[in-house]
Scaffold this motif. Structure first.
Motif, short mmCIF file in Angstrom:
data_model
loop_
_atom_site.label_atom_id
_atom_site.label_comp_id
_atom_site.label_asym_id
_atom_site.label_seq_id
_atom_site.Cartn_x
_atom_site.Cartn_y
_atom_site.Cartn_z
N ARG A 160 0.84 -1.20 0.00
CA ARG A 160 0.00 0.00 0.00
C ARG A 160 0.87 1.25 0.00
O ARG A 160 1.66 1.45 0.91
N THR A 162 3.62 2.52 -1.28
CA THR A 162 5.03 2.42 -0.91
C THR A 162 5.91 2.89 -2.06
O THR A 162 5.62 2.62 -3.22
N SER A 387 -0.05 -4.95 11.95
CA SER A 387 -1.36 -4.32 11.79
C SER A 387 -2.21 -4.61 13.03
O SER A 387 -1.82 -4.25 14.14
N ALA A 410 3.84 -2.06 11.74
CA ALA A 410 2.84 -1.42 10.88
C ALA A 410 1.54 -1.10 11.60
O ALA A 410 0.46 -1.23 11.01
N CYS A 411 1.63 -0.70 12.84
CA CYS A 411 0.45 -0.15 13.50
C CYS A 411 0.86 0.46 14.84
O CYS A 411 0.85 -0.20 15.87
N THR A 458 7.29 1.09 11.70
CA THR A 458 6.14 1.66 10.99
C THR A 458 6.62 2.44 9.78
O THR A 458 7.71 3.02 9.78
N ASP A 462 1.73 5.31 6.31
CA ASP A 462 0.77 4.28 6.69
C ASP A 462 -0.52 4.97 7.13
O ASP A 462 -0.56 5.64 8.17
N TYR A 463 -1.58 4.80 6.35
CA TYR A 463 -2.85 5.50 6.54
C TYR A 463 -3.42 5.31 7.95
O TYR A 463 -4.00 6.22 8.53
N THR A 498 7.21 4.47 3.04
CA THR A 498 6.77 3.09 3.28
C THR A 498 5.35 3.10 3.83
O THR A 498 5.04 3.84 4.76
N GLY A 499 4.50 2.29 3.23
CA GLY A 499 3.10 2.23 3.64
C GLY A 499 2.83 1.13 4.65
O GLY A 499 3.68 0.80 5.48
N HIS A 500 1.65 0.53 4.53
CA HIS A 500 1.20 -0.50 5.48
C HIS A 500 1.71 -1.86 5.02
O HIS A 500 0.97 -2.69 4.49
#
Length: 523
Positions: A160, A162, A387, A410-411, A458, A462-463, A498-500
């Motif tokens: 996502r 990235t 996540s 990632a969260c 993270t 990351d939305y 970098t995303g999720h």
């Protein structure tokens, strides 16, 4: 034609994607191969897998013909006690060519040489020794579905936002969305955590912070003093044993879990509680993704006992929901996740508790079980996940000091910042607790982990974890760690552009963190 039927047809015409979204995936075909002394238990296994798989059977002599005719997704081969090594090698070589088929060899008698031969070929041995007819069928049904799920999902998921181009788009979208969020939601009356002046002040303050965090989960039922457990199936794999266990959670919804036990390990051994995210279930632990080796195998081969429990409505627990099988969560079928969460959220609110609180409670029950395993050093247990699994891991560590080290991937979300950016939809209904923001944000939850080691990994785009919130958490949580004399035990790494996602570098960092804080020093 009734009005309701007319509406349904109209929706399917206007929204053709709706039909595709709400149709369950095609059922996999399972081939059970029996022998003269142990015929394939097709009727009993088919009964257990009704609506989940198509089950057919043959004997060893008919394997080749059945493969061509049935094109199965999984072959469960019951080895005869007198099966010679040359014939077994021939079968293993044949199945290796069937790259679209998962293969497992079942054994009803002990034979170390055969186990070694099968494992060297990269095939698991299903240990069915001493099982009666019903338990044998349970074990076979469990085993074949696990192997199908691992085969079916053994490919990288989509990333996502990235990379540099994704970062540019993410920041432009964020700025546009920020401008749309009404000012009232940017000025909510959110409580503030008072940062302690020194370690003594934190010791006095911590019990009240813990009370607030626990209360936000609702009126959670007490955990069973010693939960009833059973091993559903057992596999002998290269360098480790896999057990699928069932644990009574005292609420009529048994926790299904995988436990990986390394052959070569310390006595007792360190352990890692691996908590899955909101898309897969416990089987993601043993499913390769962007790396050829699954995360579970990476951990177990470093000497950890590894446990992965299913969260409330996932995996083998999927049908145990208020509305029954009709609203079962199907991975890859989006509406069902929302329907299931919606029902469980409503029910638990009526009962004075939160769905999130019941999920945290189940993770504590899994921890109870892990602490009862004779192989495990209860002073060296880590928790990790990505996540939803990340959030599960640090909430668990906050309320349960038996967790000795944490890695969240990632969260790392600060709720005020999530609201200010209008990103509440980034997290499912399972995620929310009650009244926490009247007192403080997630820095209060995370501060409870101090002085135990905590690593957060993270992405900065990351939305679900706005980076401005991460920076606030770094400052406030870092201050508590410094106050308690444990500055080196808290680390937050924010990866640029970098995303999720769970990157290879994040995996390396996770393994290194646990090696540092859970493994015995090298001698």
């Amino acid at each position: 034609m009734s009005i309701s039927r007319l509406l349904c047809l109209t929706l399917l015409v206007l929204c053709p994607s709706l039909k595709a979204q709400t149709t369950a995936p095609e059922l996999p075909k399972v081939l059970l191969v029996g022998n003269a002394s142990a015929p394939a238990p097709v009727p009993l296994v088919a009964q257990r897998l009704k609506g989940k798989a198509v089950v057919v059977g043959t004997d060893a002599g008919g394997l080749q013909e059945a493969l061509l005719r049935e094109r199965p997704a999984v072959v469960h081969f019951q080895a005869e006690p007198g099966l010679g090594e040359p014939r077994l090698q021939e079968i293993l070589a044949q199945m290796k060519r069937e790259t679209a088929t998962a293969f497992v060899v079942a054994m009803a008698q002990e034979n170390a040489a055969v186990v070694s031969l099968v494992n060297e070929a990269g095939v698991a041995v299903h240990d069915v020794r001493g099982l009666d007819e019903e338990r044998h069928a349970d074990a076979v049904a469990d085993c074949v579905m696990r192997h199908w799920l691992v085969l079916h999902y053994s490919k990288p998921g989509p990333g996502r936002a990235t990379g540099p181009e994704g970062a540019v788009k993410y920041r432009a979208d964020e700025a546009a969305h920020d401008a749309e969020v009404p000012e009232m939601y940017k000025k909510l009356p959110i409580g503030k955590l008072t940062l302690p002046a020194d370690a003594s002040a934190w010791q006095k303050q911590r019990p009240e912070v813990l009370r607030i965090v626990q209360n936000s989960l609702g009126d959670i039922p007490p955990r069973p003093e010693k939960a009833a457990t059973r091993v559903v199936s057992r596999e002998l794999r290269r360098e480790y044993t896999l057990e699928r266990v069932s644990i009574d959670n005292g609420e009529g919804n048994d926790i299904s879990a995988l436990v990986l036990i390394p052959e070569k390990r310390a006595q007792p051994a360190p352990a890692v509680l691996w908590l899955h995210s909101s898309t897969p279930d416990k089987n993601a632990l043993i499913t390769p993704g962007t790396e050829p080796e699954s995360i579970g195998e990476a951990l177990v081969r470093q000497g950890y006992v590894v446990m992965a429990p299913d969260a409330w409505y996932y995996g083998d627990r999927a049908e145990n929901v208020p509305s029954g099988p009709r609203d079962v969560y199907h991975r890859g079928v989006p509406p069902y996740a929302n329907v299931t969460q919606d029902a469980l959220l409503k029910l638990n609110l009526w009962l004075g508790r939160t769905l999130w609180g019941m999920m945290v409670r189940d993770d504590q029950i899994a921890l109870d079980y892990l602490c009862q395993r004779p192989e495990v050093d209860t002073k060296r247990i880590g928790a990790t996940g990505m996540s939803m699994g990340s959030t599960r891991s640090w909430w668990l560590a906050a309320v349960d000091e038996r967790v000795a080290a944490v890695v969240g991937v990632a969260c790392l979300t600060r709720y005020e910042n999530l609201i200010r950016h209008g990103n509440l939809k980034a997290h499912g209904l399972y995620y929310f607790s009650y009244g926490l923001l009247k007192h403080f944000d997630t820095e209060g939850v995370l501060a409870l982990i101090a002085p135990r080691p905590f690593l957060a990994l993270t992405g900065d785009i990351d939305y679900g974890s706005p980076v401005d919130g991460i920076r606030v958490l770094e400052e406030k949580v870092g201050a508590v760690y410094r106050t308690t004399g444990a500055a080196e035990k808290f680390r937050s790494v924010v990866s640029p552009d970098t995303g999720h996602v769970y990157t290879p570098a994040m995996r390396v960092a996770m393994l290194a963190w646990f090696r540092r804080w859970l493994q015995e020093p090298a001698k």
